[in-house]
Design a protein around this motif. Structure first.
Motif, PDB file in Angstrom:
ATOM      1  N   ALA A 194       8.138 -17.126   8.675  1.00 62.12           N
ATOM      2  CA  ALA A 194       8.084 -15.730   9.105  1.00 62.12           C
ATOM      3  C   ALA A 194       9.035 -15.454  10.255  1.00 62.12           C
ATOM      4  N   LEU A 195       9.522 -16.506  10.921  1.00 64.29           N
ATOM      5  CA  LEU A 195      10.494 -16.323  12.005  1.00 64.29           C
ATOM      6  C   LEU A 195      11.884 -16.013  11.478  1.00 64.29           C
ATOM      7  N   PHE A 196      12.134 -16.337  10.216  1.00 64.91           N
ATOM      8  CA  PHE A 196      13.458 -16.125   9.628  1.00 64.91           C
ATOM      9  C   PHE A 196      13.273 -15.304   8.355  1.00 64.91           C
ATOM     10  N   SER A 197      13.027 -14.027   8.573  1.00 59.61           N
ATOM     11  CA  SER A 197      12.647 -13.121   7.493  1.00 59.61           C
ATOM     12  C   SER A 197      13.715 -13.052   6.404  1.00 59.61           C
ATOM     13  N   GLY A 198      13.269 -13.226   5.175  1.00 61.39           N
ATOM     14  CA  GLY A 198      14.155 -13.075   4.030  1.00 61.39           C
ATOM     15  C   GLY A 198      14.956 -14.302   3.669  1.00 61.39           C
ATOM     16  N   TYR A 199      14.801 -15.392   4.408  1.00 64.68           N
ATOM     17  CA  TYR A 199      15.599 -16.595   4.148  1.00 64.68           C
ATOM     18  C   TYR A 199      14.772 -17.656   3.410  1.00 64.68           C
ATOM     19  N   LEU A 200      15.393 -18.259   2.433  1.00 63.70           N
ATOM     20  CA  LEU A 200      14.825 -19.386   1.706  1.00 63.70           C
ATOM     21  C   LEU A 200      15.679 -20.617   1.995  1.00 63.70           C
ATOM     22  N   PHE A 201      15.041 -21.695   2.458  1.00 67.92           N
ATOM     23  CA  PHE A 201      15.726 -22.968   2.674  1.00 67.92           C
ATOM     24  C   PHE A 201      15.357 -23.910   1.527  1.00 67.92           C
ATOM     25  N   TYR A 202      16.339 -24.660   1.061  1.00 72.98           N
ATOM     26  CA  TYR A 202      16.060 -25.638   0.007  1.00 72.98           C
ATOM     27  C   TYR A 202      16.986 -26.833   0.173  1.00 72.98           C
ATOM     28  N   VAL A 203      16.644 -27.940  -0.495  1.00 75.43           N
ATOM     29  CA  VAL A 203      17.420 -29.167  -0.334  1.00 75.43           C
ATOM     30  C   VAL A 203      17.783 -29.746  -1.695  1.00 75.43           C
ATOM     31  N   ALA A 204      18.932 -30.411  -1.711  1.00 73.88           N
ATOM     32  CA  ALA A 204      19.394 -31.168  -2.875  1.00 73.88           C
ATOM     33  C   ALA A 204      20.331 -32.245  -2.351  1.00 73.88           C
ATOM     34  N   GLY A 205      20.084 -33.482  -2.770  1.00 71.75           N
ATOM     35  CA  GLY A 205      20.887 -34.587  -2.267  1.00 71.75           C
ATOM     36  C   GLY A 205      20.667 -34.777  -0.775  1.00 71.75           C
ATOM     37  N   SER A 206      21.748 -34.808  -0.015  1.00 73.64           N
ATOM     38  CA  SER A 206      21.645 -34.966   1.445  1.00 73.64           C
ATOM     39  C   SER A 206      21.802 -33.643   2.183  1.00 73.64           C
ATOM     40  N   LYS A 207      21.845 -32.532   1.434  1.00 70.17           N
ATOM     41  CA  LYS A 207      22.199 -31.244   2.030  1.00 70.17           C
ATOM     42  C   LYS A 207      21.031 -30.272   2.095  1.00 70.17           C
ATOM     43  N   VAL A 208      21.046 -29.459   3.161  1.00 70.82           N
ATOM     44  CA  VAL A 208      20.112 -28.354   3.319  1.00 70.82           C
ATOM     45  C   VAL A 208      20.884 -27.061   3.058  1.00 70.82           C
ATOM     46  N   TYR A 209      20.304 -26.217   2.208  1.00 73.38           N
ATOM     47  CA  TYR A 209      20.927 -24.943   1.850  1.00 73.38           C
ATOM     48  C   TYR A 209      20.053 -23.790   2.357  1.00 73.38           C
ATOM     49  N   VAL A 210      20.672 -22.645   2.553  1.00 78.56           N
ATOM     50  CA  VAL A 210      19.927 -21.446   2.913  1.00 78.56           C
ATOM     51  C   VAL A 210      20.376 -20.313   1.993  1.00 78.56           C
ATOM     52  N   TYR A 211      19.398 -19.477   1.606  1.00 76.45           N
ATOM     53  CA  TYR A 211      19.696 -18.329   0.749  1.00 76.45           C
ATOM     54  C   TYR A 211      19.136 -17.080   1.404  1.00 76.45           C
ATOM     55  N   ASN A 212      19.986 -16.078   1.588  1.00 78.46           N
ATOM     56  CA  ASN A 212      19.601 -14.802   2.177  1.00 78.46           C
ATOM     57  C   ASN A 212      19.226 -13.842   1.052  1.00 78.46           C
TER      58      ASN A 212
END
Length: 497
Positions: free
Chosen positions: A394-412
């Motif tokens: 809830a601190l980062f409204s509208g953002y989805l974080f996800y991971v694959a391999g060694s990387k962290v991704y963010v989606y707005n």
């Protein structure tokens, strides 16, 4: 005559006495406070003996729990005490004994030890080590890991195997609060004391009456008056709206005329501002249920729940979504009680969608209790098809974080854009080969907890890191906590507060 007889008696008294090796014990205080679990505890006493020798002495350091006074535990048989404390938190009586091997006379010093732990606030880490479930604990103030804290506080007892999740159930008092560890090993895991992290009861003891033939603990969802255990796809209601929460759950809720399978990662709660009631998602019937009547034994679809309003946004039908939910979590909250959630859903063909939902129970707005479908878009962002773990905050409204391999991704979700925000490999030691297993937003904080493995190692591959989210000039992540190589695999995190 008497005098004459007395005068003739010989005195046969032996005046060759053996001098006793009396012992005076010094250097031990009457009380030791703040003796921490898993820390080295040392006492080096000074002995004064009449014969100036300790050769005929044996030594014992013995402890008694106040509630089990007559059940002694020998900590050491050396003169100097140097042991790592494995005692349960609380007051213990301890004795140092010096015993003469010649006369069997013993000399002792009794004192008090107040054992404390640092497990009140921090991060519980449910992991697997040597095919066993272990509970580790990260102490924020020291930035230290205490491994296998449950085993150390429970005489080497094992939580189980195939660990699934750990929950901190905080109630009105520390005494009633508890830690729930779920294991998918047929036994289910254990429920622990909040203060001492010692075993209170077995997971199976949660069931009232008949225990299911097969226990498969999956999730535990909370509202302000009821909590819902998900086991083998079924949901069980537990009353918590009293000073002492019910120990057991009620028989499982039912769907009229059919079966169901509650999604175990569709979390429509708010840990920081407890929701008034509960929404669940059914992966078998691909629909949302709303539980507004806490006395009901039935699950009803969102649009058919009495007293609950469906606000049709035209994005999807909550009674027939047609997709399985892989993940759902809170993305925003308001002072009026409104909440919004993001969810990753997957079609039978494998296409992944991002659904956005508004949910409110007894809010200041009208309708006061509602479900709104707010969005539905096909996800085509980088590596979303292979992502294995997701999180929102809830601190980062509208953002989805996800991971694959060694990387962290963010989606707005507002701009439908995103990409890599952090690569664990960028901060890797030479030769390390990282893969991320799990990501989770910190409760009440601006960090992401990341569980990873270093596949270049043959054992103790797993560790975790904390990534602090910086929102100045856009989102960025900085590694501020890092603890590698203490488990085989990490399954779950849970804040204890």
């Amino acid at each position: 005559m008497l005098f004459a007889c007395w005068a003739c008696v010989d005195d046969t008294t032996n005046e060759n006495f053996d001098t006793l090796n009396d012992v005076v014990i010094e250097g031990i205080k009457d009380e030791y406070t703040d003796v921490y679990v898993d820390n080295l505890f040392s006492i080096h006493p000074t002995l004064k003996t009449t014969l100036n020798t300790e050769a005929d002495l044996r030594f014992f350091w013995i402890t008694y729990d106040k509630s089990t006074r007559y059940e002694a535990d020998t900590l050491s048989k050396e003169k100097n005490l140097d042991v790592v404390i494995r005692l349960t938190p609380g007051e213990h009586t301890m004795k140092f004994k010096a015993v003469s091997t010649v006369t069997q006379i013993y000399y002792e010093k009794e004192f008090t030890v107040n054992v404390v732990n640092e497990f009140t606030n921090g991060l519980m880490i449910l992991a697997e080590m040597d095919e066993k479930a272990i509970l580790d604990f990260w102490i924020p103030g020291k930035d230290e890991i205490v491994t296998d804290v449950y085993g150390k506080l429970n005489d080497g007892d094992v939580l189980g195997t195939h660990p699934k999740r750990v929950y901190f159930n905080k109630y009105r008092t520390d005494v009633t609060s508890e830690v729930l560890v779920m294991c998918q090993d047929g036994k289910g895991g254990k429920i622990l004391d909040n203060i001492t992290l010692t075993k209170r009861r077995d997971y199976k003891d949660m069931f009232f009456g008949v225990v299911p033939d097969e226990v498969v603990p999956q999730a535990y969802y909370k509202s302000s008056m009821r909590e819902y255990l998900v086991d083998n796809g079924l949901v069980y209601d537990r009353a918590t709206n009293s000073l002492t929460p019910d120990v057991t759950v009620k028989p499982n809720l039912v769907v009229q005329g059919g079966t169901y399978e509650i999604a175990d990662n569709a979390n429509f709660i708010d840990d920081e501002d407890m929701v008034g009631r509960m929404v669940l998602y059914d992966n078998q019937n691909t629909c949302f249920y709303s539980i507004i009547n806490i006395a009901t034994a039935f699950l009803t679809k969102v649009t058919k729940t009495s007293g609950f309003t469906y606000v049709n946004g035209g994005f999807f039908n909550p009674d027939q979504v047609g997709m399985r939910c892989l993940y759902a979590g809170i993305t925003s909250r308001s002072a009026s009680g409104d909440k919004e959630y993001l969810g990753v859903f997957e079609t039978p063909e494998g296409e992944r969608h991002l659904l956005k939902m508004g949910i409110g129970f007894y809010t200041d707005a009208k309708p006061s209790s509602y479900f709104k479908d707010l969005g539905n878009e096909v996800l085509t962002c980088e590596n979303i098809a292979t992502a294995n773990s997701f999180t929102t905050s809830a601190l980062f409204s509208g953002y989805l974080f996800y991971v694959a391999g060694s990387k962290v991704y963010v989606y707005n979700s507002a701009s439908s854009t995103g990409g890599v925000i952090y690569d664990l490999q960028d901060d890797a030691e030479e030769g390390a080969q990282y893969v991320i297993d799990h990501i989770e937003a910190e409760r009440g904080g601006n960090r992401l907890w990341v569980a990873f493995r270093n596949n270049s190692l043959s054992e103790k591959k797993a560790g975790f890191c904390g990534l602090t989210v910086n929102t100045d000039g856009g989102l960025s992540l900085k590694r501020t906590v890092f603890h590698p190589n203490f488990a085989d695999r990490i399954m779950d995190f849970e804040s204890k507060y």
